[in-house]
Design an enzyme around this catalytic site. Structure first.
Site, PDB file in Angstrom:
ATOM      1  CG  ASP A  37      83.915  41.435  36.130  1.00 30.61           C
ATOM      2  OD1 ASP A  37      85.003  42.053  36.179  1.00 30.61           O
ATOM      3  OD2 ASP A  37      83.164  41.472  35.148  1.00 30.61           O
ATOM      4  N   GLY A 103      78.366  48.185  24.279  1.00 34.78           N
ATOM      5  CA  GLY A 103      79.460  48.065  25.232  1.00 34.78           C
ATOM      6  C   GLY A 103      79.937  46.641  25.484  1.00 34.78           C
ATOM      7  CD  GLN A 104      78.502  40.995  23.378  1.00 39.70           C
ATOM      8  OE1 GLN A 104      77.731  41.439  22.517  1.00 39.70           O
ATOM      9  NE2 GLN A 104      78.596  39.711  23.643  1.00 39.70           N
ATOM     10  CG  HIS A 110      79.036  38.497  29.385  1.00 39.10           C
ATOM     11  ND1 HIS A 110      79.410  38.665  28.067  1.00 39.10           N
ATOM     12  CD2 HIS A 110      79.420  39.634  30.016  1.00 39.10           C
ATOM     13  CE1 HIS A 110      79.993  39.848  27.909  1.00 39.10           C
ATOM     14  NE2 HIS A 110      79.994  40.450  29.086  1.00 39.10           N
ATOM     15  CG  HIS A 112      78.343  42.336  33.725  1.00 40.26           C
ATOM     16  ND1 HIS A 112      79.656  42.321  34.118  1.00 40.26           N
ATOM     17  CD2 HIS A 112      78.349  42.436  32.374  1.00 40.26           C
ATOM     18  CE1 HIS A 112      80.427  42.411  33.052  1.00 40.26           C
ATOM     19  NE2 HIS A 112      79.651  42.484  31.981  1.00 40.26           N
TER      20      HIS A 112
END
Length: 123
Positions: A37, A103-104, A110, A112
């Site tokens: 990230d 919250g995308q 994906h 995390h």
């Protein structure tokens, strides 16, 4: 599913997969790409994505079971390789945001993988 394409030319994650944008790669195979990230929340923070453009978990269908299962099975090994301590004392968190309310921010599915010694910046 109709919202699923092999690649989206406007998607930043599709650009990472194709090599148009550099990424600090953690892992890659025929179907899965993992990378660090750019704004990590913890000492270990990388993302696992399917190479095929799936906008979110909301578009996942039976045809995606194999790749998503492989992503889930791969996460523990990569987490430990990246510095997470082994279970049960150590561990990691997996987060998959879906849609605006979830919250995308990047609309390419994906996961995390976040871990390392606490306290973390977030979460």
């Amino acid at each position: 599913m109709s919202d699923v394409k092999h690649s989206d030319p406007d998607c930043i994650f599709c650009k990472l997969v194709s090599g148009k944008i550099p990424a600090k790669k953690v892992y890659e195979d025929e179907d899965i790409f993992a990378f660090h990230d750019i704004n990590p929340w913890a000492p270990v923070h990388f993302l696992l994505i399917p190479k095929r453009h799936i906008p979110s978990m909301a578009q996942v269908g039976p045809e995606h079971v194999d790749v998503l299962g492989r992503m889930m099975a791969l996460a523990p090994r990569l987490a430990q390789e990246q510095g997470c301590r082994p279970y049960p004392e150590g561990g990691f968190r997996m987060v998959c945001n879906t849609g605006g309310d979830g919250g995308q921010e990047v609309h390419h599915l994906h996961i995390h993988v976040i871990g390392g010694p606490r306290p973390w910046v977030k979460g």
